[in-house]
Design a protein around this motif. Structure first.
Motif, mmCIF file in Angstrom:
data_model
loop_
_atom_site.group_PDB
_atom_site.id
_atom_site.type_symbol
_atom_site.label_atom_id
_atom_site.label_comp_id
_atom_site.label_asym_id
_atom_site.label_seq_id
_atom_site.Cartn_x
_atom_site.Cartn_y
_atom_site.Cartn_z
ATOM 1 N N GLY A 26 77.074 65.378 -11.556
ATOM 2 C CA GLY A 26 76.065 66.319 -11.076
ATOM 3 C C GLY A 26 74.741 65.628 -10.808
ATOM 4 N N CYS A 27 73.867 66.346 -10.134
ATOM 5 C CA CYS A 27 72.528 65.854 -9.822
ATOM 6 C C CYS A 27 71.541 66.925 -10.300
ATOM 7 C CB CYS A 27 72.404 65.620 -8.320
ATOM 8 S SG CYS A 27 70.851 64.834 -7.857
ATOM 9 N N GLY A 28 70.574 66.488 -11.115
ATOM 10 C CA GLY A 28 69.738 67.477 -11.810
ATOM 11 C C GLY A 28 68.516 67.965 -11.063
ATOM 12 N N THR A 29 68.411 67.688 -9.768
ATOM 13 C CA THR A 29 67.167 68.097 -9.090
ATOM 14 C C THR A 29 67.450 69.203 -8.059
ATOM 15 O OG1 THR A 29 66.354 65.888 -9.590
ATOM 16 C CG2 THR A 29 65.051 67.162 -8.069
ATOM 17 N N CYS A 30 67.358 68.905 -6.760
ATOM 18 C CA CYS A 30 67.460 69.992 -5.752
ATOM 19 C C CYS A 30 68.721 70.840 -5.912
ATOM 20 C CB CYS A 30 67.480 69.421 -4.338
ATOM 21 S SG CYS A 30 66.128 68.346 -3.940
ATOM 22 N N VAL A 31 69.877 70.171 -5.996
ATOM 23 C CA VAL A 31 71.130 70.933 -6.012
ATOM 24 C C VAL A 31 71.346 71.694 -7.321
ATOM 25 C CG1 VAL A 31 72.327 69.567 -4.267
ATOM 26 C CG2 VAL A 31 72.428 68.861 -6.663
ATOM 27 N N ALA A 32 70.552 71.319 -8.358
ATOM 28 C CA ALA A 32 70.605 72.120 -9.592
ATOM 29 C C ALA A 32 69.804 73.400 -9.364
ATOM 30 C CB ALA A 32 70.027 71.331 -10.759
#
Ligand code: SF4
Ligand code: SF4
Length: 229
Positions: A26-32
């Motif tokens: 996962g990616c914790g910035t925009c896509v979160a």
């Protein structure tokens, strides 16, 4: 922020079903923020894949990890050993994050789990809409802060076209005409006179791809360091 949507479960399953192991990253910035690829979504996808794998009589090993940003080298340290235990990384980042993960962890195989849609804003919880096409020469000052490139279906910088009707765009009655929005905004700002001046056609050379941006302020200390050695 960059807005993305998860691919259908069938598409994702199809891409991993013949593997022995997969690390969902996962990616914790925009896509979160747009609830497509953060830690929570990694957990949900992992549960779905485990269930499907069991139902299909397969023994797919599924790992989970989320880093703060997949578009920034400094955040990969926490998975630099873990990813080697898996056949493939299933990245839940935007397209830039998927590519950068493949570059930083080369020769690891990295598959995308999301479809990247646009640069946008949160209209309300669960609804995001596009605001910018990253044209490379922002003209918002002349349009009351409303982007004619993005919001107008024809990207007209001297609108409106003849199809605007009752405040709606001829391309879709669900869509406000960008030029009605621009007119109303400039009216509130007492700047309607601005519309009397024709704007030069947009120079699309500033939108050349792939884009690259360099901040000299960051480079100078590095160059000084090297010359001091
Ligand atoms: S004018 Fe260009 S940079 Fe500015 S919001 Fe529109 S697309 Fe984005
Ligand atoms: S109706 Fe308005 S938003 Fe639609 S294409 Fe014409 S000027 Fe652009």
């Amino acid at each position: 922020m960059i807005v993305a949507e998860r691919k259908s479960f069938e598409q994702i399953w199809d891409s991993v079903k013949d593997l022995k192991s997969v690390l969902i990253l996962g990616c914790g910035t925009c896509v979160a923020v747009c609830q497509a690829g953060g830690e929570k979504e990694v957990g949900l996808l992992a549960s779905e894949l485990r269930l499907k794998s069991r139902m299909e009589g397969k023994d797919l090993k599924i790992g989970e990890a989320t880093i703060e940003r997949q578009c920034d080298r400094e955040f990969f340290d926490s998975i630099k050993d873990k990813y080697k235990e898996y056949d493939v990384i299933l990245s839940m980042a935007c397209g830039a994050g998927v590519q950068f993960t493949a570059e930083v962890l080369e020769p690891a195989r990295v598959f995308p789990a999301l479809n990247t849609r646009f640069i946008g804003v949160t209209e309300q919880e669960g609804t995001w809409s596009e605001r910018c096409r990253s044209c490379g020469n922002c003209v918002l000052a002349g349009y009351g802060g409303i982007c004619p490139m993005t919001i107008c279906a024809k990207s007209l910088v001297n609108g409106p076209c003849g199809g605007s009707k009752n405040g709606k765009c001829e391309a879709s009655q669900d869509k406000d005409c960008a030029w009605v929005l621009i007119y109303n905004r400039l009216k509130k700002q007492n700047r309607l006179n601005d519309l009397r001046t024709l704007t030069a056609d947009k120079d699309f050379r500033t939108q050349a791809h792939p884009g690259r941006s360099v901040n000299e302020a960051y480079l100078k200390p590095q160059m000084e360091d090297k010359s001091a050695k």
